[in-house]
Design an enzyme around this catalytic site. Structure first.
Site, PDB file in Angstrom:
ATOM      1  N   THR A 200      43.508  36.240  34.608  1.00 53.57           N
ATOM      2  CA  THR A 200      43.207  37.606  34.175  1.00 53.57           C
ATOM      3  C   THR A 200      42.306  38.374  35.125  1.00 53.57           C
ATOM      4  O   THR A 200      42.122  39.577  34.961  1.00 53.57           O
ATOM      5  CB  THR A 200      42.553  37.607  32.785  1.00 53.57           C
TER       6      THR A 200
ATOM      7  N   GLY B 226      40.129  38.277  39.310  1.00 56.77           N
ATOM      8  CA  GLY B 226      39.790  37.615  40.556  1.00 56.77           C
ATOM      9  C   GLY B 226      40.945  36.934  41.250  1.00 56.77           C
ATOM     10  O   GLY B 226      42.042  37.490  41.385  1.00 56.77           O
ATOM     11  N   ILE B 227      40.704  35.721  41.697  1.00 55.16           N
ATOM     12  CA  ILE B 227      41.696  34.962  42.458  1.00 55.16           C
ATOM     13  C   ILE B 227      42.930  34.671  41.619  1.00 55.16           C
ATOM     14  O   ILE B 227      44.066  34.769  42.100  1.00 55.16           O
ATOM     15  CB  ILE B 227      41.060  33.655  42.975  1.00 55.16           C
TER      16      ILE B 227
ATOM     17  N   TYR C 115      27.965  22.708  39.258  1.00 52.36           N
ATOM     18  CA  TYR C 115      29.208  23.357  39.672  1.00 52.36           C
ATOM     19  C   TYR C 115      29.788  22.679  40.916  1.00 52.36           C
ATOM     20  O   TYR C 115      30.982  22.386  40.979  1.00 52.36           O
ATOM     21  CB  TYR C 115      28.948  24.828  39.959  1.00 52.36           C
TER      22      TYR C 115
END
Length: 250
Positions: free
Chosen positions: A16, A18-19, A151
């Site tokens: 939905t 960005g990339i 992350y």
């Protein structure tokens, strides 16, 4: 624009913004039937308008196995097989060692590791022999970042999925590769960096560390993903393709 993916079925999780959005749009422009996922219906509806072509949106959180099942049930209602899976849904936030909570750890690993794992595994009954899986890792898989250890560890795990899954899937000739973007202009990046002038200042600073002299654009990552998913990359398997302007090579 070519038609490399004409009549192909492609799944893009986290499609939905960005990339993910840029890649779904690129697949659609090259003739694919594209299935995207996202957590918010409003964002899904807007993404469908942006992507155009033959696109189907499924609301879901890929860290929840029932939502992954619903994704593939929806695909199977329309198509007998999948040609490409782009396991892209992910996210992260800063938390330095000493401030990491169990909630932070579980949220990050559920989204970035558990979600990618089961997005790929549950696709296997539909994924055609000779198909392609592309995973979204990150330059943080090999490069340290203050306050970003959870992350970074999750993205290192994703990169190592590719190394191992090419062995598990070799008899089916399914290729698995990871794309590792560097700093890329997305809404998620702006949010991570605090938004507004603060985010712009951080991006300007990081751009100065990149040999290319700027941060990346989602379309540039999308082109790399389409290459890895295409027959042009038929002998490319298990790699980590850095799309970062050279940042981690220096």
């Amino acid at each position: 624009m070519t038609n490399r993916f004409d009549n192909k079925v492609v799944v893009v999780t986290g499609g939905t913004s960005g990339i993910g959005l840029a890649t779904a749009k690129a697949f659609s422009a090259e003739g694919a039937s594209v299935f995207i996922t996202g957590r918010r219906q409003e964002a899904l509806d807007e993404a469908v308008k942006t992507i155009g072509g033959r696109v189907t949106a499924i609301r879901g959180d890929m860290s929840r196995l029932a939502d992954v099942d619903r994704l593939y049930d929806t695909v199977q209602q329309k198509h007998g097989q999948i040609d490409v899976v782009f396991a892209n849904a992910g996210g992260g936030e800063f938390a330095p060692l000493g401030a990491i909570t169990e909630e932070h750890y579980e949220r990050t690993f559920d989204t970035n590791v558990k979600g990618v794992l089961f997005t790929a595994q549950k696709a296997l009954p539909l994924l055609k022999d000779g198909g392609s899986v592309v995973l979204t890792s990150s330059t943080t898989s090999i490069s340290g970042t203050p306050g970003f250890s959870v992350y970074s560890a999750s993205k290192a795990a994703v990169r190592n999925f590719a190394r191992n899954w090419i062995l598990d899937l070799k008899d089916r000739h399914i290729r698995v590769n990871a794309v590792s973007p560097g700093v890329t202009e997305t809404a998620g990046l702006n949010e991570l960096f605090g938004g507004g002038d603060q985010a712009q200042g951080t991006k300007d600073y990081l751009a100065g560390l990149i040999p290319a002299g700027r941060i990346g654009q989602p379309d540039e990552i999308a082109r790399a993903v389409l290459f890895l998913a295409s027959d042009e990359a038929s002998f490319v398997n298990g790699i980590e393709l850095f799309v970062d302007g050279g940042q981690v090579q220096i």
